[in-house]
Write a protein that holds these residues in place. Structure first.
Motif, PDB file in Angstrom:
ATOM      1  N   ALA A 159       0.996  -1.302   0.175  1.00 22.58           N
ATOM      2  CA  ALA A 159       0.056   0.038  -0.032  1.00 22.58           C
ATOM      3  C   ALA A 159       1.038   1.261  -0.050  1.00 22.58           C
ATOM      4  N   VAL A 160       0.638   1.988  -0.731  1.00 19.43           N
ATOM      5  CA  VAL A 160       1.823   3.137  -1.237  1.00 19.43           C
ATOM      6  C   VAL A 160       0.865   4.539  -1.257  1.00 19.43           C
ATOM      7  N   ASN A 161       1.198   5.440  -0.754  1.00 21.41           N
ATOM      8  CA  ASN A 161       1.073   6.958  -0.648  1.00 21.41           C
ATOM      9  C   ASN A 161       2.327   7.705  -0.830  1.00 21.41           C
ATOM     10  N   ALA A 162       2.809   7.602  -2.173  1.00 21.15           N
ATOM     11  CA  ALA A 162       4.005   8.081  -2.606  1.00 21.15           C
ATOM     12  C   ALA A 162       3.708   9.451  -2.906  1.00 21.15           C
ATOM     13  N   PRO A 163       4.705  10.400  -2.968  1.00 20.20           N
ATOM     14  CA  PRO A 163       4.480  11.645  -3.347  1.00 20.20           C
ATOM     15  C   PRO A 163       4.241  11.709  -4.728  1.00 20.20           C
ATOM     16  N   TYR A 164       3.180  12.510  -4.856  1.00 21.22           N
ATOM     17  CA  TYR A 164       2.668  12.591  -6.489  1.00 21.22           C
ATOM     18  C   TYR A 164       2.198  13.783  -7.005  1.00 21.22           C
ATOM     19  N   SER A 218      -3.879  10.840  -8.340  1.00 17.49           N
ATOM     20  CA  SER A 218      -5.044  11.814  -8.271  1.00 17.49           C
ATOM     21  C   SER A 218      -5.968  11.282  -9.406  1.00 17.49           C
ATOM     22  N   ARG A 219      -7.115  11.714  -9.424  1.00 20.70           N
ATOM     23  CA  ARG A 219      -8.171  11.484 -10.938  1.00 20.70           C
ATOM     24  C   ARG A 219      -7.387  11.543 -12.038  1.00 20.70           C
ATOM     25  N   ARG A 220      -6.650  12.885 -12.094  1.00 27.42           N
ATOM     26  CA  ARG A 220      -6.024  13.018 -13.500  1.00 27.42           C
ATOM     27  C   ARG A 220      -4.888  12.222 -13.942  1.00 27.42           C
ATOM     28  N   GLN A 221      -4.071  11.832 -12.903  1.00 28.42           N
ATOM     29  CA  GLN A 221      -2.965  11.035 -13.128  1.00 28.42           C
ATOM     30  C   GLN A 221      -3.407   9.573 -13.079  1.00 28.42           C
ATOM     31  N   ALA A 222      -4.331   9.152 -12.880  1.00 24.66           N
ATOM     32  CA  ALA A 222      -4.872   7.657 -12.408  1.00 24.66           C
ATOM     33  C   ALA A 222      -4.599   6.757 -13.814  1.00 24.66           C
ATOM     34  N   PRO A 223      -5.085   7.279 -15.020  1.00 25.95           N
ATOM     35  CA  PRO A 223      -4.774   6.715 -16.310  1.00 25.95           C
ATOM     36  C   PRO A 223      -3.391   6.266 -16.706  1.00 25.95           C
ATOM     37  N   VAL A 224      -2.404   7.444 -16.083  1.00 31.73           N
ATOM     38  CA  VAL A 224      -0.896   7.042 -16.482  1.00 31.73           C
ATOM     39  C   VAL A 224      -0.312   6.057 -15.500  1.00 31.73           C
ATOM     40  N   THR A 225      -1.022   5.990 -14.356  1.00 28.69           N
ATOM     41  CA  THR A 225      -0.784   5.244 -12.976  1.00 28.69           C
ATOM     42  C   THR A 225      -0.915   3.584 -13.603  1.00 28.69           C
ATOM     43  N   VAL A 226      -2.241   3.527 -14.076  1.00 27.13           N
ATOM     44  CA  VAL A 226      -2.434   2.337 -14.679  1.00 27.13           C
ATOM     45  C   VAL A 226      -1.451   1.861 -15.822  1.00 27.13           C
ATOM     46  N   GLU A 227      -1.198   2.758 -16.811  1.00 24.15           N
ATOM     47  CA  GLU A 227      -0.092   2.421 -17.920  1.00 24.15           C
ATOM     48  C   GLU A 227       1.177   1.868 -16.954  1.00 24.15           C
ATOM     49  N   ILE A 228       1.677   2.845 -16.147  1.00 24.42           N
ATOM     50  CA  ILE A 228       2.785   2.476 -15.357  1.00 24.42           C
ATOM     51  C   ILE A 228       2.784   0.863 -14.754  1.00 24.42           C
ATOM     52  N   ARG A 240     -12.315   4.691  -7.068  1.00 21.32           N
ATOM     53  CA  ARG A 240     -12.681   5.820  -6.839  1.00 21.32           C
ATOM     54  C   ARG A 240     -13.681   6.313  -5.913  1.00 21.32           C
ATOM     55  N   SER A 241     -13.336   7.111  -4.835  1.00 20.53           N
ATOM     56  CA  SER A 241     -14.333   7.347  -3.894  1.00 20.53           C
ATOM     57  C   SER A 241     -14.854   8.968  -4.043  1.00 20.53           C
ATOM     58  N   GLU A 242     -16.028   9.322  -4.449  1.00 18.78           N
ATOM     59  CA  GLU A 242     -16.313  10.705  -4.746  1.00 18.78           C
ATOM     60  C   GLU A 242     -16.590  11.464  -3.259  1.00 18.78           C
ATOM     61  N   ASP A 243     -16.848  10.639  -2.280  1.00 19.61           N
ATOM     62  CA  ASP A 243     -17.307  11.028  -0.774  1.00 19.61           C
ATOM     63  C   ASP A 243     -16.132  11.750  -0.309  1.00 19.61           C
ATOM     64  N   ILE A 244     -14.823  11.142  -0.580  1.00 20.24           N
ATOM     65  CA  ILE A 244     -13.515  11.750   0.184  1.00 20.24           C
ATOM     66  C   ILE A 244     -12.736  12.154  -0.923  1.00 20.24           C
ATOM     67  N   ASP A 245     -13.190  12.194  -2.319  1.00 19.85           N
ATOM     68  CA  ASP A 245     -12.503  12.917  -3.297  1.00 19.85           C
ATOM     69  C   ASP A 245     -10.997  12.044  -3.570  1.00 19.85           C
ATOM     70  N   ALA A 246     -11.139  10.851  -3.389  1.00 12.35           N
ATOM     71  CA  ALA A 246      -9.906   9.765  -3.219  1.00 12.35           C
ATOM     72  C   ALA A 246      -9.828   8.778  -4.651  1.00 12.35           C
ATOM     73  N   THR A 247      -8.519   8.836  -5.323  1.00 17.85           N
ATOM     74  CA  THR A 247      -8.416   7.827  -6.132  1.00 17.85           C
ATOM     75  C   THR A 247      -7.283   6.967  -5.882  1.00 17.85           C
ATOM     76  N   ILE A 248      -7.097   5.599  -6.197  1.00 27.00           N
ATOM     77  CA  ILE A 248      -6.226   4.859  -6.015  1.00 27.00           C
ATOM     78  C   ILE A 248      -6.235   3.666  -7.483  1.00 27.00           C
ATOM     79  N   VAL A 249      -4.911   3.235  -7.758  1.00 24.96           N
ATOM     80  CA  VAL A 249      -4.833   2.138  -8.507  1.00 24.96           C
ATOM     81  C   VAL A 249      -4.324   1.034  -8.198  1.00 24.96           C
ATOM     82  N   ILE A 250      -5.101  -0.110  -8.423  1.00 21.24           N
ATOM     83  CA  ILE A 250      -4.660  -1.577  -7.818  1.00 21.24           C
ATOM     84  C   ILE A 250      -4.174  -2.204  -8.990  1.00 21.24           C
ATOM     85  N   GLY A 251      -3.099  -2.858  -8.897  1.00 20.00           N
ATOM     86  CA  GLY A 251      -2.364  -3.552  -9.826  1.00 20.00           C
ATOM     87  C   GLY A 251      -2.087  -4.893  -9.116  1.00 20.00           C
TER      88      GLY A 251
END
Length: 255
Positions: A159-164, A218-228, A240-251
């Motif tokens: 689980a990673v909250n790296a600087p983005y 972030s929502r904007r960066q998520a597609p690139v995170t998927v590609e990575i 994505r969670s709209e309630d807390i404005d959160a986005t994660i990518v799971i690989g």
């Protein structure tokens, strides 16, 4: 009753929730002198959580020391998704751990998981050792190089909250973050995804068969995170969670 003068001082300093903050600071102080010291720190722009010495996160009080990244509520999505994957006896790694909030919260949600954490910042490591259960669970160093080799191939969830935050956007951040949190916890390089690339590249070596890499983005960066992640051989999806404005990518690693 909270001192209205204190509320007025905090409001004048730009604290939007001055009444709530005054109540919290007053409750934390054990003397008039300490109260004044805490108030001055907050008026000076220090994050409330660093002033109080703790942050509310996923139902827990996480110790937060001066100069350490303050856990955000949006990161609770990372915790929830990690906990949904894990079972008792599994192993979870909180990489770029900061205060260790993710590891602590996952352990609280899934008792019996083995938790490990790592960060490059010595101040963060010191703080995380207050929050992450288990002796010897927090390591200091650059990403995976901090970890004992025996964990390789055995981690069920990373689980990673790296600087983005892109480097050029650092100066646009609120002063609370820009001036009082370490740049190493915020600056993700030119496009904000440099650390994510390094994390994903080595993740398959550290994950167990069927293991999962979860990265906050972030929502904007998520597609690139998927590609990575896909470039590194992982099967990726966006949560994505709209309630807390959160986005994660799971690989995920193939079993």
């Amino acid at each position: 009753m909270t001192d209205p003068t204190l509320v007025a001082r905090l409001r004048a300093a730009g604290c939007v929730f001055a009444e709530d903050e005054a109540e919290l600071i007053t409750a934390e102080a054990t003397s008039a002198a300490q109260l004044e010291s805490l108030v001055r720190r907050r008026i000076g722009g220090e994050p409330l959580e660093q002033v109080l010495g703790w942050a509310a996160f996923d139902g827990l009080r996480i110790a937060v020391e001066p100069g350490v990244f303050v856990p955000r509520r949006r990161t609770e999505l990372l915790v929830r998704e990690a906990a949904a994957i894990l079972s008792e006896g599994d192993t979870v790694l909180d990489l770029c751990c900061g205060s260790g909030a993710v590891a602590a919260a996952v352990h609280a949600r899934v008792p019996g998981v083995a938790v490990f954490a790592a960060d490059i910042d010595p101040a963060a490591v010191h703080c995380a050792r207050r929050n992450v259960p288990g002796p010897g669970a927090v390591f200091e160093g650059d990403l995976y190089s901090a970890l004992p080799r025996e964990l390789m191939g055995r981690v069920d969830v990373i689980a990673v909250n790296a600087p983005y935050v892109p480097t050029e956007a650092i100066d646009l951040m609120p002063p609370e973050a820009r001036l009082h949190e370490p740049t190493v916890a915020l600056d993700g390089g030119e496009d904000g995804l440099d650390i994510q690339r390094r994390v994903a590249e080595q993740a398959p070596e550290w994950l167990a068969p069927g293991g999962d890499l979860l990265i906050e983005t972030s929502r904007r960066q998520a597609p690139v995170t998927v590609e990575i992640m896909e470039t590194c051989g992982l099967v990726a999806r966006i949560v994505r969670s709209e309630d807390i404005d959160a986005t994660i990518v799971i690989g995920s690693v193939a079993r």
